[in-house]
Design a protein around this motif. Structure first.
Motif, PDB file in Angstrom:
ATOM      1  N   HIS A   8     -11.413  -4.520   7.356  1.00 21.00           N
ATOM      2  CA  HIS A   8     -12.551  -4.279   6.251  1.00 21.00           C
ATOM      3  C   HIS A   8     -12.520  -2.703   6.102  1.00 21.00           C
ATOM      4  O   HIS A   8     -12.195  -2.168   5.140  1.00 21.00           O
ATOM      5  N   VAL A   9     -12.508  -2.119   7.218  1.00 18.86           N
ATOM      6  CA  VAL A   9     -12.771  -0.657   7.145  1.00 18.86           C
ATOM      7  C   VAL A   9     -11.330   0.226   6.559  1.00 18.86           C
ATOM      8  O   VAL A   9     -11.276   1.066   5.608  1.00 18.86           O
ATOM      9  N   ALA A  10     -10.186  -0.520   7.144  1.00 17.01           N
ATOM     10  CA  ALA A  10      -8.775   0.197   6.786  1.00 17.01           C
ATOM     11  C   ALA A  10      -8.731  -0.002   5.417  1.00 17.01           C
ATOM     12  O   ALA A  10      -8.040   0.669   4.662  1.00 17.01           O
ATOM     13  N   GLY A  11      -9.134  -1.297   4.806  1.00 12.79           N
ATOM     14  CA  GLY A  11      -8.961  -1.510   3.333  1.00 12.79           C
ATOM     15  C   GLY A  11      -9.787  -0.385   2.628  1.00 12.79           C
ATOM     16  O   GLY A  11      -9.394   0.132   1.433  1.00 12.79           O
ATOM     17  N   LEU A  12     -11.028  -0.034   2.915  1.00 12.95           N
ATOM     18  CA  LEU A  12     -11.874   0.966   2.217  1.00 12.95           C
ATOM     19  C   LEU A  12     -10.949   2.367   2.237  1.00 12.95           C
ATOM     20  O   LEU A  12     -10.887   3.214   1.406  1.00 12.95           O
ATOM     21  N   VAL A  13     -10.448   2.551   3.750  1.00 15.50           N
ATOM     22  CA  VAL A  13      -9.813   3.986   3.835  1.00 15.50           C
ATOM     23  C   VAL A  13      -8.612   4.014   2.786  1.00 15.50           C
ATOM     24  O   VAL A  13      -8.364   4.923   2.266  1.00 15.50           O
ATOM     25  N   GLN A  14      -7.844   2.939   2.760  1.00 16.42           N
ATOM     26  CA  GLN A  14      -6.617   2.817   1.929  1.00 16.42           C
ATOM     27  C   GLN A  14      -6.800   2.947   0.473  1.00 16.42           C
ATOM     28  O   GLN A  14      -6.261   3.760  -0.294  1.00 16.42           O
ATOM     29  N   SER A  15      -8.064   2.708  -0.002  1.00 13.18           N
ATOM     30  CA  SER A  15      -8.465   2.532  -1.327  1.00 13.18           C
ATOM     31  C   SER A  15      -8.501   4.051  -1.726  1.00 13.18           C
ATOM     32  O   SER A  15      -8.340   4.582  -2.958  1.00 13.18           O
ATOM     33  N   VAL A  16      -9.031   4.863  -0.700  1.00 10.67           N
ATOM     34  CA  VAL A  16      -9.355   6.286  -1.075  1.00 10.67           C
ATOM     35  C   VAL A  16      -7.895   7.164  -1.438  1.00 10.67           C
ATOM     36  O   VAL A  16      -7.701   7.962  -2.018  1.00 10.67           O
ATOM     37  N   ALA A  17      -6.871   6.608  -0.537  1.00 13.65           N
ATOM     38  CA  ALA A  17      -5.481   7.306  -0.454  1.00 13.65           C
ATOM     39  C   ALA A  17      -5.005   7.132  -2.117  1.00 13.65           C
ATOM     40  O   ALA A  17      -4.262   7.692  -2.555  1.00 13.65           O
ATOM     41  N   ILE A  18      -5.064   5.648  -2.303  1.00  9.42           N
ATOM     42  CA  ILE A  18      -4.604   5.090  -3.623  1.00  9.42           C
ATOM     43  C   ILE A  18      -5.084   5.747  -4.787  1.00  9.42           C
ATOM     44  O   ILE A  18      -4.687   6.095  -5.805  1.00  9.42           O
ATOM     45  N   SER A  19      -6.680   5.869  -4.732  1.00  7.59           N
ATOM     46  CA  SER A  19      -7.411   6.318  -5.977  1.00  7.59           C
ATOM     47  C   SER A  19      -7.045   7.877  -5.936  1.00  7.59           C
ATOM     48  O   SER A  19      -7.134   8.669  -7.150  1.00  7.59           O
ATOM     49  N   GLY A  20      -6.406   8.398  -5.109  1.00  8.46           N
ATOM     50  CA  GLY A  20      -5.807   9.980  -5.054  1.00  8.46           C
ATOM     51  C   GLY A  20      -4.884  10.093  -5.658  1.00  8.46           C
ATOM     52  O   GLY A  20      -4.384  11.211  -5.636  1.00  8.46           O
ATOM     53  N   GLY A  21      -4.021   9.198  -6.148  1.00 11.64           N
ATOM     54  CA  GLY A  21      -2.971   9.234  -6.811  1.00 11.64           C
ATOM     55  C   GLY A  21      -1.675   8.840  -6.071  1.00 11.64           C
ATOM     56  O   GLY A  21      -0.553   8.736  -6.727  1.00 11.64           O
ATOM     57  N   GLY A  22      -1.646   8.682  -4.825  1.00 15.50           N
ATOM     58  CA  GLY A  22      -0.504   8.500  -4.167  1.00 15.50           C
ATOM     59  C   GLY A  22      -0.618   7.356  -3.330  1.00 15.50           C
ATOM     60  O   GLY A  22      -0.981   6.094  -3.892  1.00 15.50           O
ATOM     61  N   ASN A  23      -0.782   7.394  -1.876  1.00 13.21           N
ATOM     62  CA  ASN A  23      -0.918   6.105  -1.047  1.00 13.21           C
ATOM     63  C   ASN A  23      -1.108   6.735   0.291  1.00 13.21           C
ATOM     64  O   ASN A  23      -1.096   8.014   0.565  1.00 13.21           O
ATOM     65  N   LEU A  24      -0.915   5.920   1.326  1.00 11.06           N
ATOM     66  CA  LEU A  24      -0.905   6.291   2.658  1.00 11.06           C
ATOM     67  C   LEU A  24       0.366   6.955   3.031  1.00 11.06           C
ATOM     68  O   LEU A  24       1.431   6.396   2.562  1.00 11.06           O
ATOM     69  N   SER A  25       0.250   7.930   3.942  1.00  8.76           N
ATOM     70  CA  SER A  25       1.435   8.632   4.299  1.00  8.76           C
ATOM     71  C   SER A  25       2.108   7.919   5.548  1.00  8.76           C
ATOM     72  O   SER A  25       3.057   8.045   5.821  1.00  8.76           O
TER      73      SER A  25
END
Length: 465
Positions: free
Chosen positions: A201-218
């Motif tokens: 659940h927390v990891a999903g919220l974390v990834q959403s920030v990366a996606i909304s930043g215009g890219g994704n997780l590194s």
């Protein structure tokens, strides 16, 4: 993309370094997930991206050093491509953005390579890290798949490592963007974690920030209350009270430059007294190591400095004993610090490691160690201005490893084995920040992410209020 002049200059530098022959750069293809048209998110090969800027599947580039020509190979979009994926620039338009004036059909690539071989030109290519790259090289070179690795160009690897290691100002700005997004996703993880939620659940919220930043997780997020497992990715495990969350995560910008940060924080509003003591040992090691980051300094020496600080802290805590430097020289610290202090970072979160750690992190004179602990140090050579590196000390209390060492009484002159049982369920702590090596020292890139006990507890207390 950056301006085409940047890519032209990079290719000119590459030609100058390699000297002769043709350079074959292969872009990545789409990769199917569960059936042909269900693709994983596309990620371009970083070296292809570095020299062309073209973030499109199924492309290749030839840089003919002898004849000073550059060609982009690919195919034009057909009607079906347009229906399903929309309009894309023509091959010629893409090549012009990269500063290349010549394009050819991908089907002509094999004959071009064959003609070069017939002219006895050297064919420089990089080691494949995806199966389809190996198969394509086997086809282009008319050589068995088992023989592809033998023809990899050491000169090309060394040239690319030399060029990509030193980050240009435009790259530094892009990395700073990635780090800023990485800070934001870590703050989300700190604020949203609480007992009863799952790691996923927390990891999903974390990834959403990366996606909304215009890219994704590194890279795939590491989020766990079992921080003693170095690369323990998230699962459907419930966050329990009394434990710590280790969050190792980073964002990649739309241009694929990476950030990579780690924080460890309590599931509760505050660390326990023991957790706080161990956390401060790791923080002291980070601060001491970071202060030593400067041009000309062997990163291996900085790693050993951090290991010494960790050992001093564990000695004060009663887990270790004796002289800290002697303990580190004997490898006693590796019971608790089994990995390396950090790595290069750029277009790849572990920059260029597909080219070989020996080439990226070491030199012909300085070989990578095979010793436990040091064998996991990805970067050992002297730092240079323009490098971007991570510094990430940690302490990891692995029950199985402690049992093995205790049974052997290994290095018992440095370890108080009677104190280990109290740490069997402790977990692990890692703190990681990103640094640009400057001409006079280093610049902390992750300036906005709290890392002291007081700062982290303030965030947790507010989140759980």
């Amino acid at each position: 993309m950056f301006s085409k002049e940047i890519y032209i200059n990079r290719r000119n530098q590459l030609k100058s370094f390699v000297g002769s022959g043709i350079i074959l750069l292969i872009g990545n293809e789409q990769s199917s997930m569960s059936f042909k048209d269900n693709w994983y998110p596309f990620r371009q090969d970083s070296s292809f991206l570095y020299f062309t800027g073209l973030d499109t599947p199924a492309l290749a580039a030839i840089i003919d050093v002898d004849n000073n020509t550059e060609i982009i190979f690919g195919e034009e979009s057909g009607v079906d491509d347009i229906i399903w994926n929309g309009h894309t620039p023509s091959l010629k338009e893409m090549a012009e953005l990269s500063g290349c004036s010549t394009t050819k059909s991908f089907n002509e690539l094999k004959s071009f390579v064959k003609n070069a071989a017939d002219r006895h030109q050297s064919i420089h290519y990089l080691p494949p890290y995806r199966p389809e790259q190996g198969l394509l090289l086997s086809h282009l070179l008319s050589t068995p798949l088992t023989g592809v690795d033998a023809g990899v160009s050491t000169i090309l690897i060394q040239a690319i490592v030399s060029l990509r290691s030193i980050k240009g100002k435009e790259e530094v700005e892009e990395i700073k963007k990635a780090v800023a997004i990485s800070e934001a996703l870590h703050l989300t993880g700190m604020r949203e974690s609480r007992a009863g939620l799952t790691e996923a659940h927390v990891a999903g919220l974390v990834q959403s920030v990366a996606i909304s930043g215009g890219g994704n997780l590194s890279f795939p997020t590491i989020l766990t209350t079992h921080g003693e497992i170095l690369h323990n990715h998230y699962g459907n495990h419930i966050l329990p009270p009394g434990k710590m969350v280790l969050l190792d995560a980073g964002a990649e910008t739309a241009m694929h430059y990476a950030g990579d940060l780690t924080r460890t924080f309590p599931v509760d509003a505050a660390f326990t007294s023991l957790q706080k003591d161990v956390y401060n040992i790791v923080l002291n090691a980070l601060q001491t190591a970071a202060a030593a980051v400067q041009p000309g300094k062997l990163f291996k020496d900085i790693h050993l400095l951090a290991a010494t600080k960790l050992t001093e802290g564990l000695t004060a805590l009663g887990l270790m004993k004796g002289d800290a430097k002697e303990a580190v020289a004997a490898g006693a610290h590796t019971l608790f610090f089994q990995c390396g202090l950090g790595h290069m970072m750029g277009l790849d979160v572990h920059d260029m490691e597909n080219l070989g750690e020996q080439y990226v992190g070491y030199t012909p004179e300085m070989k990578k160690s095979t010793e436990f602990g040091l064998k996991s140090l990805r970067l050992g050579k002297a730092l240079e201005a323009g490098y971007v590196v991570t510094v990430e000390p940690g302490l990891y209390f692995i029950p199985e490893l402690m049992d093995i060492w205790a049974a052997e009484k290994k290095l018992s002159q440095f370890i108080n084995y009677d104190q280990l049982p109290a740490f069997r369920d402790f977990g692990g702590i890692r703190i990681e920040d990103d640094y640009l090596v400057t001409p006079t020292g280093s610049e902390l890139l992750s300036t906005s992410l709290p890392r002291t006990v007081t700062e982290i507890e303030a965030i947790r207390q507010k989140a759980l209020a």
